[in-house]
Motif scaffolding. Structure first.
Motif, PDB file in Angstrom:
ATOM      1  N   MET A 190     -36.956 -17.952 -31.611  1.00  0.00           N
ATOM      2  CA  MET A 190     -36.375 -17.376 -32.826  1.00  0.00           C
ATOM      3  C   MET A 190     -34.869 -17.630 -32.852  1.00  0.00           C
ATOM      4  N   SER A 191     -34.336 -17.857 -34.050  1.00  0.00           N
ATOM      5  CA  SER A 191     -32.901 -18.036 -34.199  1.00  0.00           C
ATOM      6  C   SER A 191     -32.197 -16.690 -34.068  1.00  0.00           C
ATOM      7  N   ALA A 192     -30.876 -16.721 -33.920  1.00  0.00           N
ATOM      8  CA  ALA A 192     -30.107 -15.481 -33.811  1.00  0.00           C
ATOM      9  C   ALA A 192     -30.300 -14.623 -35.065  1.00  0.00           C
ATOM     10  N   GLN A 193     -30.296 -15.256 -36.237  1.00  0.00           N
ATOM     11  CA  GLN A 193     -30.492 -14.508 -37.475  1.00  0.00           C
ATOM     12  C   GLN A 193     -31.861 -13.825 -37.496  1.00  0.00           C
ATOM     13  N   GLU A 194     -32.874 -14.526 -37.069  1.00  0.00           N
ATOM     14  CA  GLU A 194     -34.220 -13.942 -37.049  1.00  0.00           C
ATOM     15  C   GLU A 194     -34.300 -12.785 -36.070  1.00  0.00           C
ATOM     16  N   LEU A 195     -33.599 -12.887 -34.942  1.00  0.00           N
ATOM     17  CA  LEU A 195     -33.581 -11.803 -33.955  1.00  0.00           C
ATOM     18  C   LEU A 195     -32.862 -10.577 -34.507  1.00  0.00           C
ATOM     19  N   PHE A 196     -31.749 -10.814 -35.211  1.00  0.00           N
ATOM     20  CA  PHE A 196     -31.022  -9.701 -35.841  1.00  0.00           C
ATOM     21  C   PHE A 196     -31.937  -8.977 -36.836  1.00  0.00           C
ATOM     22  N   VAL A 197     -32.635  -9.742 -37.658  1.00  0.00           N
ATOM     23  CA  VAL A 197     -33.510  -9.149 -38.670  1.00  0.00           C
ATOM     24  C   VAL A 197     -34.653  -8.385 -38.010  1.00  0.00           C
ATOM     25  N   ALA A 198     -35.272  -8.972 -36.990  1.00  0.00           N
ATOM     26  CA  ALA A 198     -36.400  -8.325 -36.315  1.00  0.00           C
ATOM     27  C   ALA A 198     -35.971  -7.008 -35.671  1.00  0.00           C
ATOM     28  N   SER A 199     -34.797  -6.989 -35.032  1.00  0.00           N
ATOM     29  CA  SER A 199     -34.307  -5.764 -34.384  1.00  0.00           C
ATOM     30  C   SER A 199     -34.019  -4.678 -35.404  1.00  0.00           C
ATOM     31  N   ALA A 200     -33.405  -5.059 -36.526  1.00  0.00           N
ATOM     32  CA  ALA A 200     -33.086  -4.075 -37.560  1.00  0.00           C
ATOM     33  C   ALA A 200     -34.348  -3.480 -38.166  1.00  0.00           C
ATOM     34  N   ARG A 201     -35.325  -4.328 -38.449  1.00  0.00           N
ATOM     35  CA  ARG A 201     -36.542  -3.846 -39.109  1.00  0.00           C
ATOM     36  C   ARG A 201     -37.404  -3.023 -38.152  1.00  0.00           C
ATOM     37  N   LYS A 202     -37.269  -3.279 -36.857  1.00  0.00           N
ATOM     38  CA  LYS A 202     -38.029  -2.518 -35.870  1.00  0.00           C
ATOM     39  C   LYS A 202     -37.392  -1.159 -35.585  1.00  0.00           C
ATOM     40  N   CYS A 203     -36.074  -1.127 -35.468  1.00  0.00           N
ATOM     41  CA  CYS A 203     -35.395   0.074 -34.972  1.00  0.00           C
ATOM     42  C   CYS A 203     -34.859   1.002 -36.063  1.00  0.00           C
ATOM     43  N   LEU A 204     -34.626   0.483 -37.260  1.00  0.00           N
ATOM     44  CA  LEU A 204     -33.884   1.254 -38.257  1.00  0.00           C
ATOM     45  C   LEU A 204     -34.740   1.701 -39.440  1.00  0.00           C
ATOM     46  N   CYS A 205     -35.984   2.004 -39.197  1.00  0.00           N
ATOM     47  CA  CYS A 205     -36.846   2.510 -40.268  1.00  0.00           C
ATOM     48  C   CYS A 205     -36.476   3.949 -40.609  1.00  0.00           C
ATOM     49  N   ALA A 206     -36.439   4.242 -41.891  1.00  0.00           N
ATOM     50  CA  ALA A 206     -36.236   5.615 -42.349  1.00  0.00           C
ATOM     51  C   ALA A 206     -37.485   6.009 -43.120  1.00  0.00           C
ATOM     52  N   GLY A 207     -38.280   6.900 -42.542  1.00  0.00           N
ATOM     53  CA  GLY A 207     -39.586   7.174 -43.124  1.00  0.00           C
ATOM     54  C   GLY A 207     -40.458   5.937 -42.945  1.00  0.00           C
ATOM     55  N   ARG A 208     -41.030   5.469 -44.020  1.00  0.00           N
ATOM     56  CA  ARG A 208     -41.858   4.261 -43.959  1.00  0.00           C
ATOM     57  C   ARG A 208     -41.086   3.012 -44.390  1.00  0.00           C
TER      58      ARG A 208
END
Length: 255
Positions: free
Chosen positions: A1-19
């Motif tokens: 995965m590229s750095a951008q893809e890793l940034f996106v994956a981490s944000a979407r995994k860790c920063l959920c608010a509700g659903r």
């Protein structure tokens, strides 16, 4: 995965608010902001992308650090329920400079004043608040949010945010008197700085100064611009620095 893809994956995994998780665009914007803090282009970021709490923001940082995307110098600060990502070294250096060479204009906007005025950074209420911040931010790394606790309840958070975010001007008012201010229908000079990161526009700064105080605060504004430009030239992640200004007049200003 590229750095951008890793940034996106981490944000979407860790920063959920509700659903609801961050969109790819929001995640990339956050990545650019975090990179700017890590590079010292700005000392801190106030996290307001969604309702994620400080613990979630710290999990996001831990994920980025484990992937080698950002340094260990980034911390999550829980300030009275507000989450900030800070570059510990940059914040300490900035606060030291503020006290040492009067590099920030503190503007009193108390509701009882006819118009805003610049006050001395050495004023007891302001100086003691900065010294408290310095003593509480001695950590170089942390794997959980740094909570400032009850102490921050005594602070004017508007002033603290301005100091932590690296603004050359910050507002102050006597909150024991009123939380209202005297900025209604006062022309404000709004200064913004932005850059591009991997094709995305990153908004680094946005702050205001009463137009009537521009001349008095001009030295601090110019020094801030020069310092930002110098730091910008020392990195190659963000490009095309743009500093702009405009004037607005509002019937009410919320601080």
């Amino acid at each position: 995965m590229s750095a951008q893809e890793l940034f996106v994956a981490s944000a979407r995994k860790c920063l959920c608010a509700g659903r609801k998780s961050l969109s790819a665009l929001q995640s990339l914007d956050l990545a650019a902001q975090i990179s700017a803090v890590d590079l010292g282009l700005k000392p801190a970021l106030l996290y307001d992308s969604n309702g994620a709490c400080a613990v979630q923001v710290q999990e996001y940082l831990n994920s980025l650090q484990s992937l080698g995307l950002v340094s260990e110098s980034l911390l999550t600060l829980d300030l009275n329920g507000n989450s900030l990502v800070i570059n510990a070294g940059a914040v300490r250096s900035n606060l030291k400079q503020v006290l040492g060479d009067d590099s920030v204009a503190v503007i009193d906007v108390c509701h009882s004043l006819e118009k805003p005025i610049i006050i001395d950074i050495q004023r007891r209420e302001v100086k003691s608040m900065i010294q408290d911040l310095q003593s509480l931010l001695q950590l170089d790394s942390a794997d959980k949010p740094v909570c400032l606790g009850e102490k921050c309840e005594e602070w004017n958070l508007c002033t603290v945010f301005g100091l932590l975010l690296g603004y050359p001007v910050t507002y102050w008012f006597d909150q024991t008197e009123s939380f209202e201010n005297c900025l209604s229908m006062t022309p404000l000079l709004v200064i913004a700085a932005s850059a591009t990161c991997a094709g995305h526009i990153c908004h680094l700064y946005s702050f205001s100064v009463p137009a009537g105080l521009q001349e008095e605060a001009n030295c601090k504004l110019e020094n801030w611009k020069l310092r930002l430009q110098k730091r910008f030239e020392q990195q190659n992640v963000l490009k095309d620095l743009c500093i702009s200004q405009s004037t607005v007049t509002l019937p009410a200003v919320c601080l």
